[in-house]
Write a protein that holds these residues in place. Structure first.
Motif, PDB file in Angstrom:
ATOM      1  N   MET A 178      13.708  -6.351  -4.073  1.00  0.00           N
ATOM      2  CA  MET A 178      12.400  -5.997  -4.583  1.00  0.00           C
ATOM      3  C   MET A 178      11.468  -7.198  -4.422  1.00  0.00           C
ATOM      4  O   MET A 178      11.812  -8.307  -4.776  1.00  0.00           O
ATOM      5  N   ALA A 179      10.285  -6.961  -3.918  1.00  0.00           N
ATOM      6  CA  ALA A 179       9.298  -8.019  -3.706  1.00  0.00           C
ATOM      7  C   ALA A 179       8.701  -8.447  -5.042  1.00  0.00           C
ATOM      8  O   ALA A 179       8.515  -7.639  -5.941  1.00  0.00           O
ATOM      9  N   THR A 180       8.395  -9.718  -5.159  1.00  0.00           N
ATOM     10  CA  THR A 180       7.737 -10.223  -6.358  1.00  0.00           C
ATOM     11  C   THR A 180       6.219 -10.163  -6.244  1.00  0.00           C
ATOM     12  O   THR A 180       5.517 -10.269  -7.232  1.00  0.00           O
ATOM     13  N   SER A 181       5.716  -9.973  -5.026  1.00  0.00           N
ATOM     14  CA  SER A 181       4.285  -9.858  -4.785  1.00  0.00           C
ATOM     15  C   SER A 181       4.050  -9.112  -3.474  1.00  0.00           C
ATOM     16  O   SER A 181       4.862  -9.191  -2.553  1.00  0.00           O
ATOM     17  N   ALA A 182       2.916  -8.444  -3.410  1.00  0.00           N
ATOM     18  CA  ALA A 182       2.543  -7.723  -2.190  1.00  0.00           C
ATOM     19  C   ALA A 182       1.757  -8.604  -1.218  1.00  0.00           C
ATOM     20  O   ALA A 182       1.473  -8.182  -0.098  1.00  0.00           O
ATOM     21  N   VAL A 183       1.407  -9.836  -1.618  1.00  0.00           N
ATOM     22  CA  VAL A 183       0.532 -10.679  -0.800  1.00  0.00           C
ATOM     23  C   VAL A 183       0.999 -10.813   0.649  1.00  0.00           C
ATOM     24  O   VAL A 183       0.207 -10.592   1.571  1.00  0.00           O
ATOM     25  N   PRO A 184       2.269 -11.183   0.916  1.00  0.00           N
ATOM     26  CA  PRO A 184       2.662 -11.320   2.325  1.00  0.00           C
ATOM     27  C   PRO A 184       2.468 -10.029   3.128  1.00  0.00           C
ATOM     28  O   PRO A 184       1.960 -10.065   4.252  1.00  0.00           O
ATOM     29  N   ALA A 185       2.830  -8.891   2.542  1.00  0.00           N
ATOM     30  CA  ALA A 185       2.671  -7.615   3.243  1.00  0.00           C
ATOM     31  C   ALA A 185       1.202  -7.262   3.432  1.00  0.00           C
ATOM     32  O   ALA A 185       0.813  -6.694   4.464  1.00  0.00           O
ATOM     33  N   VAL A 186       0.359  -7.597   2.452  1.00  0.00           N
ATOM     34  CA  VAL A 186      -1.069  -7.300   2.546  1.00  0.00           C
ATOM     35  C   VAL A 186      -1.700  -8.108   3.679  1.00  0.00           C
ATOM     36  O   VAL A 186      -2.434  -7.566   4.513  1.00  0.00           O
ATOM     37  N   ILE A 187      -1.415  -9.402   3.722  1.00  0.00           N
ATOM     38  CA  ILE A 187      -1.988 -10.240   4.783  1.00  0.00           C
ATOM     39  C   ILE A 187      -1.496  -9.769   6.148  1.00  0.00           C
ATOM     40  O   ILE A 187      -2.285  -9.647   7.092  1.00  0.00           O
ATOM     41  N   ASP A 188      -0.213  -9.468   6.269  1.00  0.00           N
ATOM     42  CA  ASP A 188       0.325  -8.969   7.541  1.00  0.00           C
ATOM     43  C   ASP A 188      -0.362  -7.670   7.951  1.00  0.00           C
ATOM     44  O   ASP A 188      -0.727  -7.491   9.121  1.00  0.00           O
ATOM     45  N   ALA A 189      -0.551  -6.752   7.002  1.00  0.00           N
ATOM     46  CA  ALA A 189      -1.191  -5.469   7.316  1.00  0.00           C
ATOM     47  C   ALA A 189      -2.651  -5.668   7.722  1.00  0.00           C
ATOM     48  O   ALA A 189      -3.129  -5.025   8.670  1.00  0.00           O
ATOM     49  N   LEU A 190      -3.371  -6.551   7.025  1.00  0.00           N
ATOM     50  CA  LEU A 190      -4.758  -6.830   7.411  1.00  0.00           C
ATOM     51  C   LEU A 190      -4.827  -7.365   8.835  1.00  0.00           C
ATOM     52  O   LEU A 190      -5.657  -6.925   9.639  1.00  0.00           O
ATOM     53  N   LEU A 191      -3.948  -8.303   9.154  1.00  0.00           N
ATOM     54  CA  LEU A 191      -3.917  -8.853  10.516  1.00  0.00           C
ATOM     55  C   LEU A 191      -3.630  -7.765  11.537  1.00  0.00           C
ATOM     56  O   LEU A 191      -4.306  -7.677  12.569  1.00  0.00           O
ATOM     57  N   ASP A 192      -2.627  -6.925  11.260  1.00  0.00           N
ATOM     58  CA  ASP A 192      -2.265  -5.848  12.196  1.00  0.00           C
ATOM     59  C   ASP A 192      -3.427  -4.891  12.427  1.00  0.00           C
ATOM     60  O   ASP A 192      -3.724  -4.520  13.570  1.00  0.00           O
ATOM     61  N   ILE A 193      -4.090  -4.492  11.346  1.00  0.00           N
ATOM     62  CA  ILE A 193      -5.200  -3.545  11.459  1.00  0.00           C
ATOM     63  C   ILE A 193      -6.357  -4.153  12.249  1.00  0.00           C
ATOM     64  O   ILE A 193      -6.909  -3.526  13.159  1.00  0.00           O
ATOM     65  N   LEU A 194      -6.722  -5.392  11.925  1.00  0.00           N
ATOM     66  CA  LEU A 194      -7.859  -6.020  12.606  1.00  0.00           C
ATOM     67  C   LEU A 194      -7.547  -6.313  14.071  1.00  0.00           C
ATOM     68  O   LEU A 194      -8.403  -6.126  14.935  1.00  0.00           O
ATOM     69  N   GLU A 195      -6.325  -6.748  14.359  1.00  0.00           N
ATOM     70  CA  GLU A 195      -5.962  -7.018  15.758  1.00  0.00           C
ATOM     71  C   GLU A 195      -5.949  -5.746  16.596  1.00  0.00           C
ATOM     72  O   GLU A 195      -6.158  -5.796  17.805  1.00  0.00           O
ATOM     73  N   ALA A 196      -5.745  -4.597  15.958  1.00  0.00           N
ATOM     74  CA  ALA A 196      -5.715  -3.324  16.684  1.00  0.00           C
ATOM     75  C   ALA A 196      -7.077  -2.627  16.713  1.00  0.00           C
ATOM     76  O   ALA A 196      -7.199  -1.554  17.304  1.00  0.00           O
ATOM     77  N   THR A 197      -8.091  -3.207  16.114  1.00  0.00           N
ATOM     78  CA  THR A 197      -9.420  -2.595  16.052  1.00  0.00           C
ATOM     79  C   THR A 197     -10.159  -2.847  17.363  1.00  0.00           C
ATOM     80  O   THR A 197     -10.465  -3.998  17.685  1.00  0.00           O
ATOM     81  N   PRO A 198     -10.450  -1.795  18.129  1.00  0.00           N
ATOM     82  CA  PRO A 198     -11.085  -1.972  19.438  1.00  0.00           C
ATOM     83  C   PRO A 198     -12.417  -2.723  19.380  1.00  0.00           C
ATOM     84  O   PRO A 198     -12.741  -3.488  20.286  1.00  0.00           O
ATOM     85  N   GLU A 199     -13.198  -2.529  18.315  1.00  0.00           N
ATOM     86  CA  GLU A 199     -14.499  -3.187  18.212  1.00  0.00           C
ATOM     87  C   GLU A 199     -14.380  -4.702  18.052  1.00  0.00           C
ATOM     88  O   GLU A 199     -15.365  -5.421  18.189  1.00  0.00           O
TER      89      GLU A 199
END
Length: 154
Positions: free
Chosen positions: A1-22
């Motif tokens: 069980m994770a103690t915080s969502a921070v690592p997953a949140v930062i990873d998800a933000l990076l993934d979403i922005l890197e995949a944004t065509p604009e």
């Protein structure tokens, strides 16, 4: 069980922005700058100039029984636009265009219905604040510190 969502949140933000065509041609940077970039437009995730804080969280029990916790978090981000000219208006407009792209990338659409949940990493997320800085160095530059807020269940 994770103690915080921070690592997953930062990873998800990076993934979403890197995949944004604009954002093609825009450097999406994980954390503080480490090298000189040739890209004149950049978005940093987990970094804001003048602050050592990349993320802030508060947690509380989600319900009786203390099995789950709610985490409310803030991720520091920074958008930057630079140019070799003195056109401040252009840089300011560019940096706000970058923020608009980030906001749109985090909105749910038919193509990306899970975007507000950062693809399932959180219950919801949103851009919540911003602070503009401008300067003339070897040309006009504008920067926009902004925050991505979220709520996660851990």
């Amino acid at each position: 069980m994770a103690t915080s969502a921070v690592p997953a949140v930062i990873d998800a933000l990076l993934d979403i922005l890197e995949a944004t065509p604009e954002l093609e041609g825009v450097a999406v940077v994980d954390g503080p700058p480490g090298v000189n970039f040739t890209e004149r437009r950049r978005i940093y995730v987990g970094y804001s100039p003048g602050s050592d804080q990349a993320a802030e969280v508060q947690q509380s029990f989600a319900n009786a029984g203390a099995r789950n916790r709610n985490e409310d978090g803030l991720i520091a981000c920074y958008a930057e636009a630079r140019g070799g000219d003195k056109e401040m208006r252009l840089r300011r407009n560019q940096v706000y265009e970058l923020l608009a792209i980030v906001e749109n990338a985090l909105r749910g659409t038919d193509v990306a219905p899970e975007a507000p949940t950062l693809n399932g990493a959180v219950l919801w997320s949103e851009v919540t604040s911003g602070s503009l800085v401008q300067g003339q160095d070897s040309g006009a530059q504008a920067g926009l510190s902004f925050t991505v807020a979220y709520r996660a269940r851990i």
